[in-house]
Design a protein around this motif. Structure first.
Motif: not given
Length: 170
Positions: A13-40
């Protein structure tokens, strides 16, 4: 919302949270924090979340039995200057994007402060991504944290922030 101690069964569930956060940030063009690849799909990140889940420091916020956010406390990260006093260090914080705006992050940060106070610790620290427009640093400041040291890990800009608590003495 309830906040409970996390366990190994929470890792997916926590990996899914991170995956969702990465996808959300990437949709905003903000890939500097965690990139664009899912944590999982990143073995090192899966290992980190699994380690957090078994460390005793994971806290999971739930709404109606559904995991909504996660906070992890433990030793300061190796790239962060050591604290000159006992501290509670926040190693990770993530909120499932489906629960944005419901105070999940604030509640988890308050839980960390309460744990620190219960241990007689006056210092809570966290580090975060300080790039792009600085919104993450501003978020922590809005939650009562103040900036201390800036740092870089490679090209990744970071910021350490702290929250000082009143601690009752003897």
């Amino acid at each position: 919302m309830i906040i409970r101690d996390g366990h190994l069964g929470d890792a997916p569930a926590v990996l899914a949270m991170f995956d969702g956060a990465v996808a959300w940030l990437a949709s905003l063009g903000r890939t500097g924090q965690w990139g664009s690849e899912p944590f999982s799909v990143d073995a090192a990140r899966v290992e980190r979340v699994t380690s957090w889940a078994t460390s005793g420091g994971m806290r999971v916020a739930e709404f109606d039995g559904r995991p909504a956010g996660c906070l992890v406390v433990g030793p300061a990260m190796p790239y962060v200057p050591p604290a000159p006093e006992p501290e509670l260090y926040i190693q990770g914080l993530v909120v499932d994007p489906r629960f944005h705006g419901r105070g999940v992050g604030a509640a988890l940060l308050e839980r960390a402060r309460a744990e620190a106070a219960g241990l007689g610790i006056a210092l809570v620290r966290v580090d975060c991504y300080a790039g792009d427009d600085g919104r993450l640093v501003a978020y922590y400041e809005s939650q009562g944290f103040t900036r201390t040291e800036s740092f870089k890990v490679g090209d990744w800009p970071g910021q350490v922030l702290e929250s000082r608590l009143p601690v009752a003495t003897g």
